[in-house]
Design a protein around this motif. Structure first.
Motif, mmCIF file in Angstrom:
data_model
loop_
_atom_site.group_PDB
_atom_site.id
_atom_site.type_symbol
_atom_site.label_atom_id
_atom_site.label_comp_id
_atom_site.label_asym_id
_atom_site.label_seq_id
_atom_site.Cartn_x
_atom_site.Cartn_y
_atom_site.Cartn_z
ATOM 1 N N PRO A 86 1.490 5.026 -2.343
ATOM 2 C CA PRO A 86 2.878 5.215 -2.422
ATOM 3 C C PRO A 86 3.574 4.105 -2.675
ATOM 4 O O PRO A 86 3.422 2.704 -2.351
ATOM 5 N N LYS A 87 4.708 3.916 -3.575
ATOM 6 C CA LYS A 87 5.552 2.878 -3.681
ATOM 7 C C LYS A 87 6.094 1.929 -2.745
ATOM 8 O O LYS A 87 6.027 0.942 -2.668
ATOM 9 N N PRO A 88 6.336 2.637 -1.663
ATOM 10 C CA PRO A 88 6.994 1.634 -0.220
ATOM 11 C C PRO A 88 5.778 0.919 0.296
ATOM 12 O O PRO A 88 5.903 -0.208 0.710
ATOM 13 N N ILE A 89 4.662 1.543 0.290
ATOM 14 C CA ILE A 89 3.504 1.003 0.924
ATOM 15 C C ILE A 89 3.182 -0.109 -0.080
ATOM 16 O O ILE A 89 2.860 -1.303 0.271
ATOM 17 N N GLY A 90 3.058 -0.134 -1.297
ATOM 18 C CA GLY A 90 2.755 -1.252 -2.523
ATOM 19 C C GLY A 90 4.104 -2.036 -2.072
ATOM 20 O O GLY A 90 3.547 -3.388 -2.114
ATOM 21 N N MET A 91 4.977 -1.777 -1.723
ATOM 22 C CA MET A 91 6.256 -2.904 -1.753
ATOM 23 C C MET A 91 5.855 -3.575 -0.476
ATOM 24 O O MET A 91 6.142 -4.931 -0.560
ATOM 25 N N ILE A 92 5.400 -2.961 0.450
ATOM 26 C CA ILE A 92 5.168 -3.902 1.627
ATOM 27 C C ILE A 92 3.971 -4.653 1.530
ATOM 28 O O ILE A 92 3.825 -5.967 1.938
ATOM 29 N N PRO A 115 -5.562 -0.003 -6.782
ATOM 30 C CA PRO A 115 -6.491 -0.262 -5.602
ATOM 31 C C PRO A 115 -7.011 -1.574 -5.438
ATOM 32 O O PRO A 115 -7.027 -2.047 -4.176
ATOM 33 N N MET A 116 -7.394 -2.209 -6.503
ATOM 34 C CA MET A 116 -8.091 -3.608 -6.433
ATOM 35 C C MET A 116 -6.916 -4.714 -5.878
ATOM 36 O O MET A 116 -7.241 -5.610 -5.072
ATOM 37 N N GLU A 117 -5.773 -4.370 -6.484
ATOM 38 C CA GLU A 117 -4.784 -5.545 -5.944
ATOM 39 C C GLU A 117 -4.259 -5.310 -4.379
ATOM 40 O O GLU A 117 -4.281 -6.153 -3.633
ATOM 41 N N PHE A 118 -4.228 -3.655 -3.970
ATOM 42 C CA PHE A 118 -4.012 -3.421 -2.617
ATOM 43 C C PHE A 118 -5.188 -4.479 -1.544
ATOM 44 O O PHE A 118 -4.855 -5.095 -0.743
ATOM 45 N N ARG A 119 -6.572 -3.946 -2.330
ATOM 46 C CA ARG A 119 -7.574 -4.694 -1.316
ATOM 47 C C ARG A 119 -7.712 -6.139 -1.392
ATOM 48 O O ARG A 119 -7.884 -6.825 -0.341
ATOM 49 N N THR A 120 -7.228 -6.723 -2.504
ATOM 50 C CA THR A 120 -7.342 -8.176 -2.474
ATOM 51 C C THR A 120 -6.138 -8.820 -1.841
ATOM 52 O O THR A 120 -6.605 -9.802 -1.120
ATOM 53 N N ILE A 121 -5.029 -8.322 -1.572
ATOM 54 C CA ILE A 121 -4.020 -8.664 -0.903
ATOM 55 C C ILE A 121 -4.501 -8.730 0.667
ATOM 56 O O ILE A 121 -4.288 -9.792 1.320
ATOM 57 N N ARG A 122 -5.043 -7.493 1.126
ATOM 58 C CA ARG A 122 -5.467 -7.378 2.440
ATOM 59 C C ARG A 122 -6.541 -8.509 2.879
ATOM 60 O O ARG A 122 -6.387 -9.033 3.618
ATOM 61 N N LEU A 123 -7.459 -8.537 2.007
ATOM 62 C CA LEU A 123 -8.546 -9.523 2.356
ATOM 63 C C LEU A 123 -7.961 -11.154 2.212
ATOM 64 O O LEU A 123 -8.388 -11.793 3.041
ATOM 65 N N LYS A 124 -7.183 -11.378 1.155
ATOM 66 C CA LYS A 124 -6.649 -12.689 1.024
ATOM 67 C C LYS A 124 -5.852 -13.317 2.423
ATOM 68 O O LYS A 124 -5.965 -14.292 2.744
ATOM 69 N N ASN A 125 -5.395 -12.078 3.090
ATOM 70 C CA ASN A 125 -4.517 -12.262 4.191
ATOM 71 C C ASN A 125 -5.485 -12.163 5.441
ATOM 72 O O ASN A 125 -4.706 -12.233 6.647
ATOM 73 N N ARG A 126 -6.581 -11.821 5.382
ATOM 74 C CA ARG A 126 -7.485 -11.731 6.543
ATOM 75 C C ARG A 126 -6.988 -10.586 7.314
ATOM 76 O O ARG A 126 -7.044 -10.853 8.530
ATOM 77 N N ILE A 127 -6.682 -9.558 6.789
ATOM 78 C CA ILE A 127 -6.182 -8.265 7.669
ATOM 79 C C ILE A 127 -7.232 -7.239 7.499
ATOM 80 O O ILE A 127 -7.806 -7.094 6.405
ATOM 81 N N THR A 128 -7.601 -6.598 8.647
ATOM 82 C CA THR A 128 -8.531 -5.543 8.545
ATOM 83 C C THR A 128 -7.975 -4.464 8.175
ATOM 84 O O THR A 128 -6.825 -3.796 8.306
ATOM 85 N N GLN A 129 -8.706 -3.289 7.829
ATOM 86 C CA GLN A 129 -8.204 -2.026 7.418
ATOM 87 C C GLN A 129 -7.397 -1.277 8.541
ATOM 88 O O GLN A 129 -6.524 -0.914 8.603
ATOM 89 N N GLU A 130 -8.185 -1.603 9.811
ATOM 90 C CA GLU A 130 -7.773 -1.150 11.052
ATOM 91 C C GLU A 130 -6.153 -1.759 11.448
ATOM 92 O O GLU A 130 -5.361 -0.883 11.751
ATOM 93 N N GLN A 131 -6.223 -3.114 11.205
ATOM 94 C CA GLN A 131 -4.833 -3.780 11.441
ATOM 95 C C GLN A 131 -3.975 -3.482 10.594
ATOM 96 O O GLN A 131 -2.682 -2.960 10.843
ATOM 97 N N LEU A 132 -4.061 -3.279 9.333
ATOM 98 C CA LEU A 132 -3.176 -2.860 8.204
ATOM 99 C C LEU A 132 -2.882 -1.153 8.821
ATOM 100 O O LEU A 132 -1.595 -1.086 8.555
#
Length: 64
Positions: free
Chosen positions: A42-48, A3-20
């Protein structure tokens, strides 16, 4: 992917939860649950997310 990696990637790329959520055809609440570890990522989401992290999918791709 954690979960932390997921959130870090989103924040690093300045993408909101809504946009993602819109990009992945999910709800914002689902993204929230992934980031809090309440639902498994899910693995496919992690791959994206990995593709976003390495720049093969850009913020422009996500928000447009």
């Amino acid at each position: 992917m954690t979960p932390m990696e997921f959130r870090t990637i989103r924040l690093k790329n300045r993408i909101t939860q809504e946009q993602l959520a819109d990009f992945l055809d999910l709800t914002r609440m689902t993204i929230f649950k992934y980031e809090k570890g309440r639902d498994p990522i899910p693995k496919p989401i992690g791959m994206i997310m990995d593709l976003i992290d390495c720049g093969l999918i850009s913020k422009t791709d996500v928000v447009n």
